[in-house]
Write a protein that holds these residues in place. Structure first.
Motif, PDB file in Angstrom:
ATOM      1  N   ALA A  52       0.867  -1.179   0.000  1.00 30.55           N
ATOM      2  CA  ALA A  52       0.000   0.000   0.000  1.00 30.55           C
ATOM      3  C   ALA A  52       0.898   1.222   0.000  1.00 30.55           C
ATOM      4  N   ARG A  71      17.298   3.542   5.813  1.00 25.54           N
ATOM      5  CA  ARG A  71      16.809   4.784   6.439  1.00 25.54           C
ATOM      6  C   ARG A  71      17.026   4.714   7.959  1.00 25.54           C
ATOM      7  N   ARG A  81      12.598   5.783  13.042  1.00 28.05           N
ATOM      8  CA  ARG A  81      11.762   6.947  13.381  1.00 28.05           C
ATOM      9  C   ARG A  81      10.899   6.581  14.576  1.00 28.05           C
ATOM     10  N   GLU A 132      15.026 -10.006  -2.271  1.00 30.33           N
ATOM     11  CA  GLU A 132      14.646  -8.903  -3.151  1.00 30.33           C
ATOM     12  C   GLU A 132      15.014  -7.610  -2.439  1.00 30.33           C
ATOM     13  N   GLU A 145      14.755  -3.006  -3.105  1.00 27.32           N
ATOM     14  CA  GLU A 145      14.330  -1.881  -3.950  1.00 27.32           C
ATOM     15  C   GLU A 145      14.879  -0.592  -3.354  1.00 27.32           C
ATOM     16  N   TYR A 176      15.372  -0.670   0.749  1.00 28.09           N
ATOM     17  CA  TYR A 176      14.701  -1.620   1.640  1.00 28.09           C
ATOM     18  C   TYR A 176      14.833  -2.989   0.995  1.00 28.09           C
ATOM     19  N   ILE A 210       5.768  -4.656   2.198  1.00 31.97           N
ATOM     20  CA  ILE A 210       6.744  -4.450   1.127  1.00 31.97           C
ATOM     21  C   ILE A 210       6.170  -3.472   0.104  1.00 31.97           C
ATOM     22  N   ASP A 211       7.031  -2.721  -0.570  1.00 28.90           N
ATOM     23  CA  ASP A 211       6.514  -1.698  -1.492  1.00 28.90           C
ATOM     24  C   ASP A 211       5.851  -2.360  -2.705  1.00 28.90           C
ATOM     25  N   ARG A 246       0.646  10.767  11.860  1.00 30.12           N
ATOM     26  CA  ARG A 246       1.667   9.854  12.378  1.00 30.12           C
ATOM     27  C   ARG A 246       2.833  10.648  12.943  1.00 30.12           C
ATOM     28  N   ARG A 294       6.145  11.035  -0.324  1.00 35.12           N
ATOM     29  CA  ARG A 294       5.314   9.837  -0.143  1.00 35.12           C
ATOM     30  C   ARG A 294       3.961  10.021  -0.818  1.00 35.12           C
TER      31      ARG A 294
HETATM   32  P1  5GP Z   1       8.570   3.061   5.721  1.00 30.43           P
HETATM   33  O1  5GP Z   1       9.761   3.927   5.534  1.00 30.43           O
HETATM   34  O2  5GP Z   1       7.263   3.831   5.739  1.00 30.43           O
HETATM   35  O3  5GP Z   1       8.705   2.089   6.861  1.00 30.43           O
HETATM   36  O4  5GP Z   1       8.463   2.114   4.418  1.00 30.43           O
HETATM   37  C1  5GP Z   1       8.507   2.678   3.152  1.00 30.43           C
HETATM   38  C2  5GP Z   1       8.157   1.649   2.107  1.00 30.43           C
HETATM   39  O5  5GP Z   1       9.130   0.602   2.040  1.00 30.43           O
HETATM   40  C3  5GP Z   1       6.816   0.951   2.372  1.00 30.43           C
HETATM   41  O6  5GP Z   1       6.069   0.951   1.156  1.00 30.43           O
HETATM   42  C4  5GP Z   1       7.214  -0.455   2.747  1.00 30.43           C
HETATM   43  O7  5GP Z   1       6.217  -1.386   2.385  1.00 30.43           O
HETATM   44  C5  5GP Z   1       8.475  -0.634   1.887  1.00 30.43           C
HETATM   45  N1  5GP Z   1       9.312  -1.757   2.324  1.00 30.43           N
HETATM   46  C6  5GP Z   1       9.574  -2.136   3.596  1.00 30.43           C
HETATM   47  N2  5GP Z   1      10.357  -3.230   3.600  1.00 30.43           N
HETATM   48  C7  5GP Z   1      10.586  -3.560   2.300  1.00 30.43           C
HETATM   49  C8  5GP Z   1      11.324  -4.613   1.665  1.00 30.43           C
HETATM   50  O8  5GP Z   1      11.930  -5.478   2.289  1.00 30.43           O
HETATM   51  N3  5GP Z   1      11.342  -4.622   0.316  1.00 30.43           N
HETATM   52  C9  5GP Z   1      10.687  -3.689  -0.427  1.00 30.43           C
HETATM   53  N4  5GP Z   1      10.759  -3.808  -1.765  1.00 30.43           N
HETATM   54  N5  5GP Z   1       9.980  -2.684   0.129  1.00 30.43           N
HETATM   55  C10 5GP Z   1       9.928  -2.619   1.478  1.00 30.43           C
END
Ligand code: 5GP
Ligand code: ADP
Length: 205
Positions: free
Chosen positions: A26, A56, A59, A87, A89, A97, A118-119, A154, A165
């Motif tokens: 999402a 990153r 937070r 995997e 990205e 991530y 996951i993204d 948040r 975002r």
């Molecule tokens: P946030 O910084 O908000 O925690 O995450 C940012 C984005 O990174 C979200 O869309 C989350 O689903 C994605 N994400 C978190 N872990 C992974 C991962 O292991 N692989 C990928 N491809 N995306 C991820």
């Protein structure tokens, strides 16, 4: 219909899997983490959370080894070279991530079903590789206005990151129909029940 870029970053070995794969994607701020935290202890589903590695910074109350493994950019790319990731990205420019091989083994070796936050692009690629062994669920915000409100509420991201975002969210929403199912996260209790029911159906099929 939008198209995906080719994915050089994906490498999976489906032969060594025990449990199944549940993919939750999402736009950021929609409520994936909140939903996962509400279903992770549902004993019927036998879930184990896939703790991703990210470059990153933590937070809020986030802790290393709980929400993510927080590593430096250099370390992240060293591990990419070593083939440590199933995997990965660059989800935001300069911020990577990825799902570690060791994490998939940790969760599935005990027969647990791996739930991944996951993204959108990563989720579609994992689904493509695992096929019927994976269920992909897209969580939708009720509207972009609500998404913006949640990101601000948040209170974990600076203004510039919120803008990035939100800009990305519109692009990501274009892929919702490519997922196995979609759940609108309006009322949280209802969304949690719907996600749990979809996973239960999938596991008992
Ligand atoms: P946030 O910084 O908000 O925690 O995450 C940012 C984005 O990174 C979200 O869309 C989350 O689903 C994605 N994400 C978190 N872990 C992974 C991962 O292991 N692989 C990928 N491809 N995306 C991820
Ligand atoms: P994501 O993991 O998708 O980035 P979060 O789970 O961090 O999103 O949720 C973003 C914010 O929205 C959090 O402050 C969370 O408490 C809130 N939130 C999540 N679901 C709902 C909902 N159904 N109604 C209202 N607020 C919600």
């Amino acid at each position: 219909m939008q198209t995906l870029y080719p994915e050089p970053s994906l490498s999976l070995n489906t032969n060594q899997m025990n449990g199944k794969i549940i993919i939750l994607s999402a736009p950021s701020g929609t409520g994936k983490s909140t939903i996962i935290s509400r279903i992770i202890d549902n004993q019927e589903l036998r879930l184990g959370f896939s703790i991703s590695a990210t470059s990153r910074a933590p937070r809020g109350e986030e802790q290393d080894g709980r929400e993510y493994y927080f590593i430096s950019n250099e370390d992240f790319h060293r591990r990419v070279e070593r083939g440590d990731f199933v995997e990965w990205e660059e989800v935001y420019p300069g911020t990577c991530y990825g799902t570690l091989r060791s994490e998939v083994e940790r969760v599935t070796s005990g027969g647990r079903n791996l739930i991944m936050d996951i993204d959108v692009r990563g989720g579609l690629n994992v689904k493509r590789c695992y096929g019927d062994e994976a269920l992909s669920i897209f969580i939708l915000p009720p509207s972009l206005e609500t998404l913006e409100r949640r990101l601000r509420g948040r209170a974990t991201d600076p203004e510039e990151r919120i803008r990035k975002r939100l800009a990305k969210a519109e692009y990501e929403l274009g892929f919702a129909d490519s997922y196995d199912c979609q759940v609108v996260n309006d009322d949280l209790d209802r969304a949690v029940s719907e996600v749990a029911a979809l996973i239960k159906d999938f596991l008992t099929d």
